[in-house]
Scaffold this motif. Structure first.
Motif, PDB file in Angstrom:
ATOM      1  N   MET A   1       0.849  -1.189   0.000  1.00 43.86           N
ATOM      2  CA  MET A   1       0.000   0.000   0.000  1.00 43.86           C
ATOM      3  C   MET A   1       0.882   1.235   0.000  1.00 43.86           C
ATOM      4  N   ALA A   2       0.756   2.075  -0.977  1.00 45.65           N
ATOM      5  CA  ALA A   2       1.591   3.268  -1.074  1.00 45.65           C
ATOM      6  C   ALA A   2       1.181   4.284  -0.017  1.00 45.65           C
ATOM      7  N   TYR A   3       2.181   4.956   0.528  1.00 47.42           N
ATOM      8  CA  TYR A   3       1.915   5.947   1.569  1.00 47.42           C
ATOM      9  C   TYR A   3       1.255   7.178   0.961  1.00 47.42           C
ATOM     10  N   ILE A   4       0.199   7.633   1.594  1.00 42.13           N
ATOM     11  CA  ILE A   4      -0.495   8.847   1.146  1.00 42.13           C
ATOM     12  C   ILE A   4      -0.452   9.857   2.275  1.00 42.13           C
ATOM     13  N   ASP A   5       0.058  11.037   1.973  1.00 39.98           N
ATOM     14  CA  ASP A   5       0.151  12.092   2.984  1.00 39.98           C
ATOM     15  C   ASP A   5      -1.198  12.813   3.055  1.00 39.98           C
ATOM     16  N   TYR A   6      -2.009  12.427   4.036  1.00 35.77           N
ATOM     17  CA  TYR A   6      -3.342  13.004   4.156  1.00 35.77           C
ATOM     18  C   TYR A   6      -3.293  14.497   4.479  1.00 35.77           C
ATOM     19  N   TYR A   7      -2.287  14.893   5.238  1.00 36.92           N
ATOM     20  CA  TYR A   7      -2.165  16.319   5.570  1.00 36.92           C
ATOM     21  C   TYR A   7      -1.907  17.139   4.305  1.00 36.92           C
ATOM     22  N   LYS A   8      -1.081  16.598   3.422  1.00 41.82           N
ATOM     23  CA  LYS A   8      -0.770  17.295   2.175  1.00 41.82           C
ATOM     24  C   LYS A   8      -2.006  17.397   1.290  1.00 41.82           C
ATOM     25  N   ILE A   9      -2.808  16.329   1.249  1.00 44.39           N
ATOM     26  CA  ILE A   9      -4.020  16.330   0.431  1.00 44.39           C
ATOM     27  C   ILE A   9      -4.984  17.426   0.893  1.00 44.39           C
ATOM     28  N   LEU A  10      -5.086  17.599   2.216  1.00 49.81           N
ATOM     29  CA  LEU A  10      -5.976  18.628   2.756  1.00 49.81           C
ATOM     30  C   LEU A  10      -5.326  20.012   2.787  1.00 49.81           C
ATOM     31  N   GLY A  11      -4.007  20.043   2.562  1.00 50.93           N
ATOM     32  CA  GLY A  11      -3.305  21.326   2.557  1.00 50.93           C
ATOM     33  C   GLY A  11      -3.177  21.947   3.930  1.00 50.93           C
ATOM     34  N   VAL A  12      -3.010  21.103   4.959  1.00 49.03           N
ATOM     35  CA  VAL A  12      -2.879  21.609   6.326  1.00 49.03           C
ATOM     36  C   VAL A  12      -1.605  21.071   6.962  1.00 49.03           C
ATOM     37  N   LYS A  14       0.615  19.384  10.117  1.00 45.68           N
ATOM     38  CA  LYS A  14       0.367  18.255  11.006  1.00 45.68           C
ATOM     39  C   LYS A  14      -0.133  18.701  12.378  1.00 45.68           C
ATOM     40  N   LYS A  15       0.093  19.976  12.708  1.00 41.32           N
ATOM     41  CA  LYS A  15      -0.378  20.497  13.987  1.00 41.32           C
ATOM     42  C   LYS A  15      -1.739  21.185  13.851  1.00 41.32           C
ATOM     43  N   ALA A  16      -2.359  21.051  12.704  1.00 40.14           N
ATOM     44  CA  ALA A  16      -3.644  21.719  12.456  1.00 40.14           C
ATOM     45  C   ALA A  16      -4.704  21.244  13.442  1.00 40.14           C
ATOM     46  N   SER A  17      -5.580  22.155  13.844  1.00 42.84           N
ATOM     47  CA  SER A  17      -6.672  21.807  14.750  1.00 42.84           C
ATOM     48  C   SER A  17      -7.757  21.054  13.981  1.00 42.84           C
ATOM     49  N   SER A  58     -10.283  13.592  10.470  1.00 42.20           N
ATOM     50  CA  SER A  58     -11.390  14.207  11.205  1.00 42.20           C
ATOM     51  C   SER A  58     -11.775  13.394  12.436  1.00 42.20           C
ATOM     52  N   ASN A  59     -11.256  12.168  12.526  1.00 43.48           N
ATOM     53  CA  ASN A  59     -11.503  11.305  13.676  1.00 43.48           C
ATOM     54  C   ASN A  59     -10.250  11.309  14.557  1.00 43.48           C
ATOM     55  N   PRO A  60     -10.295  11.935  15.746  1.00 41.80           N
ATOM     56  CA  PRO A  60      -9.087  12.058  16.583  1.00 41.80           C
ATOM     57  C   PRO A  60      -8.390  10.734  16.857  1.00 41.80           C
ATOM     58  N   GLU A  61      -9.169   9.675  17.065  1.00 44.90           N
ATOM     59  CA  GLU A  61      -8.571   8.370  17.351  1.00 44.90           C
ATOM     60  C   GLU A  61      -7.809   7.844  16.128  1.00 44.90           C
ATOM     61  N   ASN A  62      -8.442   7.919  14.955  1.00 40.01           N
ATOM     62  CA  ASN A  62      -7.777   7.461  13.734  1.00 40.01           C
ATOM     63  C   ASN A  62      -6.590   8.344  13.384  1.00 40.01           C
ATOM     64  N   ARG A  63      -6.735   9.644  13.631  1.00 38.09           N
ATOM     65  CA  ARG A  63      -5.634  10.572  13.342  1.00 38.09           C
ATOM     66  C   ARG A  63      -4.407  10.232  14.175  1.00 38.09           C
ATOM     67  N   LYS A  65      -3.586   7.308  15.352  1.00 37.82           N
ATOM     68  CA  LYS A  65      -2.980   6.080  14.808  1.00 37.82           C
ATOM     69  C   LYS A  65      -2.212   6.387  13.521  1.00 37.82           C
ATOM     70  N   TYR A  66      -2.792   7.254  12.683  1.00 38.58           N
ATOM     71  CA  TYR A  66      -2.135   7.608  11.425  1.00 38.58           C
ATOM     72  C   TYR A  66      -0.813   8.319  11.688  1.00 38.58           C
ATOM     73  N   ASP A  67      -0.803   9.224  12.652  1.00 38.25           N
ATOM     74  CA  ASP A  67       0.424   9.951  12.981  1.00 38.25           C
ATOM     75  C   ASP A  67       1.514   8.999  13.465  1.00 38.25           C
ATOM     76  N   LYS A  68       1.098   7.919  14.118  1.00 40.90           N
ATOM     77  CA  LYS A  68       2.070   6.987  14.701  1.00 40.90           C
ATOM     78  C   LYS A  68       2.509   5.894  13.725  1.00 40.90           C
ATOM     79  N   TYR A  69       1.543   5.376  12.937  1.00 41.87           N
ATOM     80  CA  TYR A  69       1.827   4.204  12.113  1.00 41.87           C
ATOM     81  C   TYR A  69       1.802   4.458  10.601  1.00 41.87           C
ATOM     82  N   GLY A  70       1.484   5.670  10.184  1.00 41.26           N
ATOM     83  CA  GLY A  70       1.477   5.958   8.756  1.00 41.26           C
ATOM     84  C   GLY A  70       0.438   5.146   8.009  1.00 41.26           C
TER      85      GLY A  70
END
Length: 304
Positions: A1-12, A14-17, A58-63, A65-70
């Motif tokens: 599975m290729a890594y997708i930078d979700y923060y880049k897609i949203l243009g925000v 990583k510290k965005a609220s 948009s889901n704090p729990e999933n976010r 996990k994403y920050d930790k495990y990509g």
């Protein structure tokens, strides 16, 4: 599975609220929505990536996990459970052989080794020297999208759809918003080694409406009035979500004037009987094809 930078897609950043993420998603969703980009495959692809990014961030729990495990964030819970189980074996002094190949669960380990051995090719679950299964693990969560029209989102109604060959029936509460995600526990993929099933996350996509623009729980709309009504006053019919109302237009009303109809907006999510407001903007339409007599009357007004 290729890594997708979700923060880049949203243009925000990583510290965005969470509010920044919500605003970024709504802005891009309006720009890339398929209804506004018919037959545009590139916009369709970007819209799917945008929804995928929003589902996670948009889901704090999933976010977290994403920050930790990509890209392996969906399996983060399995990793943590396996890590905890390994420590329990070590504390109890029991042997643990052949479990997850290549994963020692030590400090600074490479998560990808664990995920490859657990979910990748050739991966599998080993057994201890005593012959017991390595452990029970929760099944993978499933992400789904549900498209709604604005007027449908304004009323509580049942919806049935199919996931993994099973029919799922839910009741959608009035007031859900675009990009909102709900969780249905136990409706995801089956568990591993008899573990519990994963969860189902449903994200609502609400298509733009030709008559109303939603802003939070409020609605905005425009109504056209003729010059004579604008000057002399009168009545105008205004459409609402549940019908129409007659609105009194004051004399000398200017084009662009906005009035508020209290309680005629969108229902507030999970708050029975509460509604936002409807903001109506007047657009004055000038008369055309005037007769000479009518033009003379305007000249008289102009010079009076």
């Amino acid at each position: 599975m290729a890594y997708i930078d979700y923060y880049k897609i949203l243009g925000v950043d990583k510290k965005a609220s969470q509010e920044d993420i919500k605003k970024a998603y709504r802005k891009l969703a309006r720009k890339l929505h398929p209804d506004l980009n018919p037959d545009d495959k590139e916009a369709e692809r970007k819209f799917k990536e945008l929804n995928e990014a929003n589902e996670v961030l948009s889901n704090p729990e999933n976010r977290s996990k994403y920050d930790k495990y990509g890209e392996n964030w969906k399996h983060g819970e399995e990793y943590e459970k396996a890590q905890q189980q390994q420590r329990q074996y070590q504390n109890q002094g029991q042997g643990y052989s052949g479990g997850f190949s290549g994963a020692d669960f030590g400090e600074g380990e490479d998560f990808s080794d664990f995920f490859q051995s657990m979910f990748g090719q050739g991966g599998g679950f080993g057994r201890s020297s005593r012959g017991s299964a390595s452990g029970k693990f929760k099944g993978q969560d499933v992400q789904a999208e549900l498209n709604l029209h604005l007027k449908d989102a304004a009323k509580t109604h049942p919806q049935t759809f199919e996931i993994n060959g099973k029919k799922v029936r839910i009741t959608i509460p009035a007031g859900v918003y675009d990009g909102q995600q709900i969780k249905l526990k136990g409706h995801g993929n089956p568990g591993i080694n008899g573990g519990p099933s994963g969860d189902l996350y449903i994200t609502f996509n609400i298509s733009p409406d030709p008559d109303f623009e939603r802003v939070g729980d409020d609605l905005k709309t425009k109504v056209t009035i003729d010059l004579y009504t604008a000057v002399l006053g009168g009545d105008v019919k205004v459409n609402t979500l549940d019908g129409s109302v007659n609105l009194k237009v004051k004399p000398e009303t200017q084009s662009g004037l906005t009035v508020r109809l209290k309680g005629k907006g969108f229902p507030v999510y999970k708050k029975e009987g509460q509604f936002g407001d409807l903001f109506v903007t007047y657009e004055v339409k000038l008369p055309t094809n005037l007769t000479e007599k009518q033009k003379e009357l305007f000249e008289q007004l102009k010079n009076s």
